[in-house]
Write a protein that holds these residues in place. Structure first.
Motif, PDB file in Angstrom:
ATOM      1  N   SER A  52       0.922  -1.064  -0.192  1.00 20.99           N
ATOM      2  CA  SER A  52      -0.215   0.315   0.311  1.00 20.99           C
ATOM      3  C   SER A  52       0.712   0.960   0.104  1.00 20.99           C
ATOM      4  O   SER A  52       0.429   2.311  -0.624  1.00 20.99           O
ATOM      5  N   HIS A  53       1.813   1.159   0.937  1.00 23.93           N
ATOM      6  CA  HIS A  53       2.983   2.132   1.025  1.00 23.93           C
ATOM      7  C   HIS A  53       3.071   2.727  -0.514  1.00 23.93           C
ATOM      8  O   HIS A  53       3.637   3.956  -0.625  1.00 23.93           O
ATOM      9  N   HIS A  54       3.578   1.727  -0.989  1.00 17.53           N
ATOM     10  CA  HIS A  54       4.107   2.161  -2.306  1.00 17.53           C
ATOM     11  C   HIS A  54       3.529   1.774  -3.802  1.00 17.53           C
ATOM     12  O   HIS A  54       3.764   1.866  -4.986  1.00 17.53           O
ATOM     13  N   LEU A  78       6.694  -9.438  -2.884  1.00 21.39           N
ATOM     14  CA  LEU A  78       6.776  -8.027  -3.185  1.00 21.39           C
ATOM     15  C   LEU A  78       7.342  -7.641  -1.635  1.00 21.39           C
ATOM     16  O   LEU A  78       6.842  -7.646  -0.164  1.00 21.39           O
ATOM     17  N   TYR A  79       8.651  -7.115  -1.456  1.00 22.71           N
ATOM     18  CA  TYR A  79       8.644  -6.434  -0.734  1.00 22.71           C
ATOM     19  C   TYR A  79       9.163  -7.646   0.805  1.00 22.71           C
ATOM     20  O   TYR A  79       9.487  -6.813   2.252  1.00 22.71           O
ATOM     21  N   ARG A  80      10.731  -8.458   0.774  1.00 24.03           N
ATOM     22  CA  ARG A  80       9.588  -9.318   1.129  1.00 24.03           C
ATOM     23  C   ARG A  80      10.808  -8.659   2.377  1.00 24.03           C
ATOM     24  O   ARG A  80      11.019  -9.269   3.839  1.00 24.03           O
ATOM     25  N   ILE A 103       3.810  -2.771  11.463  1.00 20.97           N
ATOM     26  CA  ILE A 103       2.532  -2.157  10.489  1.00 20.97           C
ATOM     27  C   ILE A 103       2.660  -1.341  10.236  1.00 20.97           C
ATOM     28  O   ILE A 103       3.221  -0.689   9.000  1.00 20.97           O
ATOM     29  N   ALA A 104       2.606  -0.036  11.005  1.00 25.09           N
ATOM     30  CA  ALA A 104       2.280   1.264  11.229  1.00 25.09           C
ATOM     31  C   ALA A 104       3.592   1.893  10.748  1.00 25.09           C
ATOM     32  O   ALA A 104       3.559   3.529  10.465  1.00 25.09           O
ATOM     33  N   LEU A 105       4.816   0.913  11.077  1.00 20.00           N
ATOM     34  CA  LEU A 105       5.755   1.672  10.319  1.00 20.00           C
ATOM     35  C   LEU A 105       6.074   1.791   9.293  1.00 20.00           C
ATOM     36  O   LEU A 105       7.195   2.709   8.874  1.00 20.00           O
ATOM     37  N   ALA A 106       5.663   0.761   8.278  1.00 25.30           N
ATOM     38  CA  ALA A 106       5.927   0.591   7.553  1.00 25.30           C
ATOM     39  C   ALA A 106       6.139   1.991   6.138  1.00 25.30           C
ATOM     40  O   ALA A 106       6.664   1.436   4.955  1.00 25.30           O
TER      41      ALA A 106
END
Length: 258
Positions: free
Chosen positions: A106-108, A121-123, A158-161
């Motif tokens: 979502s961030h990306h 993705l993004y592992r 998750i909040a830091l993502a």
């Protein structure tokens, strides 16, 4: 220095009920600030206005000097505000790592192009965040079988993502055992120090508040009645009266926040 969060005269009425009235405060860069008060004081309403779930009746909110009052939650999130909730909200059927990967997707801005290879993705980025919160060893476990304290740590990852500059934590230690509470808030304090993130949190556990908060605000019947250091708030007669019925607030030694 421009505060990360500036709130001026924030007010919310529900019909004739005054939930929050002319609340004003700042949160400085790298500050861990607590918002406490009795049940029904207006803490959750304040948080919901800051995050855009509720539109203020009056007042304004600025993030890093830019107005965010009235913006929808997703836009406020995009501008750098993260949030954890009193009741965790992870995808129970997914693994720990997949939950963080979804936040990173979502961030990306890859939500509409992630299938069928989302699990790839993004592992590495997800694993790095899980390492920060001490959950890397459980990356491939399903969320449905995690202990509650581990779910709270996962929610923090998750909040830091999306690399927030401000993190809102609503009752972060609710439902946790005493040792888990101490560990989670120490982890949060370490993240604040290492990453320079500002944190505003609500909390009923006074041990947690006075041990970790740099500054403490007290809300009562929708009005801010105190804003200061632990020592200032602890010795405030008005706070003692409305919060503990005339008792004395927790008087343990303050932790150094150098």
């Amino acid at each position: 220095m421009t505060p990360v969060l500036r709130v001026e005269n924030l007010t919310r009425y529900f019909g004739g009920l005054r939930a929050v009235h002319e609340v004003s405060f700042d949160v400085a860069p790298g500050e861990l600030k607590a918002l406490i008060g009795p049940n029904g004081a207006g803490k959750s309403t304040c948080f919901n206005m800051l995050m855009g779930q509720i539109t203020p009746s009056a007042g304004k909110v600025e993030l890093n000097g830019e107005p965010i009052t009235g913006l929808p939650p997703r836009e406020i999130w995009r501008r750098g505000v993260g949030r954890t909730f009193q009741i965790t909200g992870t995808y129970q059927s997914m693994t720990v790592a997949e939950n963080v990967q979804m936040a990173l997707i979502s961030h990306h801005r890859r939500l509409f192009s992630m299938l069928p290879y989302a699990y790839r993705l993004y592992r590495e980025e997800a694993m790095a965040l899980l390492d920060v919160v001490g959950m890397a060893q459980q990356a491939d476990r399903a969320c449905a079988i995690l202990a509650y304290g581990d779910l709270k740590r996962l929610e923090l990852a998750i909040a830091l993502a999306h690399k927030p500059t401000l993190l809102l934590m609503d009752e972060p230690t609710a439902g946790m055992a005493p040792r888990e509470r101490i560990a989670l808030m120490q982890l949060t304090a370490d993240i604040v120090k290492e990453r320079g993130i500002s944190v505003l949190f609500t909390e009923h556990d006074m041990d947690v508040v006075f041990a970790h908060a740099h500054h403490i605000m007290v809300l009562n019947r929708g009005e801010l009645i105190a804003d200061g250091t632990a020592a200032e708030v602890r010795s405030n007669p008005h706070v003692q009266e409305v919060y503990l019925g005339g008792g004395t607030l927790y008087a343990a030694e303050e932790t150094s926040h150098a």
